[in-house]
Design a protein around this motif. Structure first.
Motif, mmCIF file in Angstrom:
data_model
loop_
_atom_site.group_PDB
_atom_site.id
_atom_site.type_symbol
_atom_site.label_atom_id
_atom_site.label_comp_id
_atom_site.label_asym_id
_atom_site.label_seq_id
_atom_site.Cartn_x
_atom_site.Cartn_y
_atom_site.Cartn_z
ATOM 1 N N SER A 230 -4.551 -9.132 7.514
ATOM 2 C CA SER A 230 -4.711 -7.964 8.381
ATOM 3 C C SER A 230 -3.402 -7.542 9.040
ATOM 4 N N GLN A 231 -2.309 -8.262 8.746
ATOM 5 C CA GLN A 231 -0.996 -7.920 9.292
ATOM 6 C C GLN A 231 -0.333 -6.863 8.402
ATOM 7 N N VAL A 232 0.069 -5.758 9.018
ATOM 8 C CA VAL A 232 0.608 -4.627 8.264
ATOM 9 C C VAL A 232 1.900 -4.149 8.919
ATOM 10 N N SER A 233 2.885 -3.822 8.107
ATOM 11 C CA SER A 233 4.143 -3.282 8.628
ATOM 12 C C SER A 233 4.622 -2.142 7.736
ATOM 13 N N LEU A 234 5.394 -1.250 8.321
ATOM 14 C CA LEU A 234 5.958 -0.120 7.581
ATOM 15 C C LEU A 234 7.234 -0.552 6.879
ATOM 16 N N ALA A 235 7.278 -0.374 5.563
ATOM 17 C CA ALA A 235 8.454 -0.767 4.779
ATOM 18 C C ALA A 235 9.343 0.421 4.418
ATOM 19 N N ILE B 6 0.863 -1.170 0.000
ATOM 20 C CA ILE B 6 0.000 0.000 0.000
ATOM 21 C C ILE B 6 0.904 1.226 0.000
ATOM 22 N N TYR B 7 0.791 2.023 -1.053
ATOM 23 C CA TYR B 7 1.627 3.214 -1.177
ATOM 24 C C TYR B 7 0.842 4.420 -0.670
ATOM 25 N N LEU B 8 1.301 4.979 0.442
ATOM 26 C CA LEU B 8 0.676 6.172 1.012
ATOM 27 C C LEU B 8 1.282 7.391 0.328
ATOM 28 N N CYS C 219 5.531 3.336 2.173
ATOM 29 C CA CYS C 219 5.033 2.029 1.755
ATOM 30 C C CYS C 219 4.724 1.138 2.955
ATOM 31 N N LEU C 220 3.522 0.594 2.952
ATOM 32 C CA LEU C 220 3.120 -0.417 3.927
ATOM 33 C C LEU C 220 3.056 -1.766 3.226
ATOM 34 N N LYS C 221 3.530 -2.794 3.881
ATOM 35 C CA LYS C 221 3.408 -4.163 3.388
ATOM 36 C C LYS C 221 2.308 -4.855 4.189
ATOM 37 N N PHE C 222 1.492 -5.639 3.496
ATOM 38 C CA PHE C 222 0.409 -6.312 4.216
ATOM 39 C C PHE C 222 0.266 -7.762 3.771
ATOM 40 N N ARG C 223 -0.123 -8.569 4.718
ATOM 41 C CA ARG C 223 -0.540 -9.953 4.463
ATOM 42 C C ARG C 223 -1.778 -10.182 5.306
#
Length: 236
Positions: free
Chosen positions: A211-216, A4-6, A205-209
């Motif tokens: 509902s798990q989300v982390s800041l990349a 997910i690109y913010l 950029c956020l990485k998700f799998r």
């Protein structure tokens, strides 16, 4: 994993009668961003925006450059949960109690475009009060209320997201700050220290799998830096 690109909107019309309009620099920033994404060959599965004009204009200007490069672009989805908090309302509500300590504040706020550095100092003081919750007022959206708004929109986005998708989210600095707070657990005051550094049209950029989300990554604006045009690197 999906991405997910913010993307923060391009420069708005700070100091004008209508802030919610991209300036000529803001339009240029958005076009440069789109050209950069096209050079990267990024193919987006979804494109989402708040319903503010500056957010949608940024999205449309960037996506048009992708389209011109022959890259298919998804239709723009609108979700008002990703709107910016109402900074003007925060200022109007909290400024009166600040005036005994900062008697010059009213004049500065009325002439913000001519007093940018002092405006930022005073605005940061007001935001600090807003974040604390100690100055909440009827009719003024609280920081917690804003976070809940963003969290609800983000939950909807993730619920609809499919595995491995690339999603662009065109939004604003305060919304990105709330998402940083939600994803990383960073304290609100520390999150806003990062907020002041978010460049117009930068990508986080956020990485998700699921509902798990982390800041990349955070606040990348290499697309502007490569042009070696300092006037394109703006923060409001």
């Amino acid at each position: 994993m999906g991405s997910i690109y913010l993307i923060r909107h391009g420069q708005a019309s700070f100091g004008a009668d209508d802030y919610d309009v991209l300036s000529p620099i803001g339009i240029r920033q958005a076009e440069v961003l789109g050209a950069h994404l096209a050079e990267l060959g990024l193919r987006l599965d979804r494109s989402v925006s708040g319903d503010l004009r500056r957010q949608q204009h940024t999205a449309n200007a960037a996506m048009s450059r992708l389209s011109e490069a022959g890259i298919a672009v998804p239709p723009l989805e609108i979700d008002a949960a990703f709107n910016e908090f109402d900074a003007d309302a925060v200022i109007r509500a909290l400024l009166p109690d600040l005036l005994p300590e900062q008697p010059e504040a009213l004049q500065v706020m009325r002439n913000a475009a001519q007093n940018r550095a002092e405006f930022q100092r005073l605005f940061a003081l007001l935001i600090g009060r807003w974040l604390s919750g100690d100055y909440d007022q009827p009719g003024l959206q609280s920081w917690q209320g804003f976070v809940e708004q963003v969290q609800a929109g983000f939950a909807r986005l993730l619920e609809k997201a499919e595995r491995g998708q690339h999603i662009a989210l065109f939004t604003s600095g305060g919304t990105i700050t709330a998402l940083l707070h939600l994803v990383t657990g960073v304290a609100p005051d520390k999150a806003f220290e990062l907020n002041w550094q978010i460049v117009n049209t930068s990508l986080s950029c956020l990485k998700f799998r699921g509902s798990q989300v982390s800041l990349a990554s955070f606040n990348s604006h290499v697309h502007l830096q490569l042009l070696k045009a300092p006037e394109l690197i703006t923060f409001r």
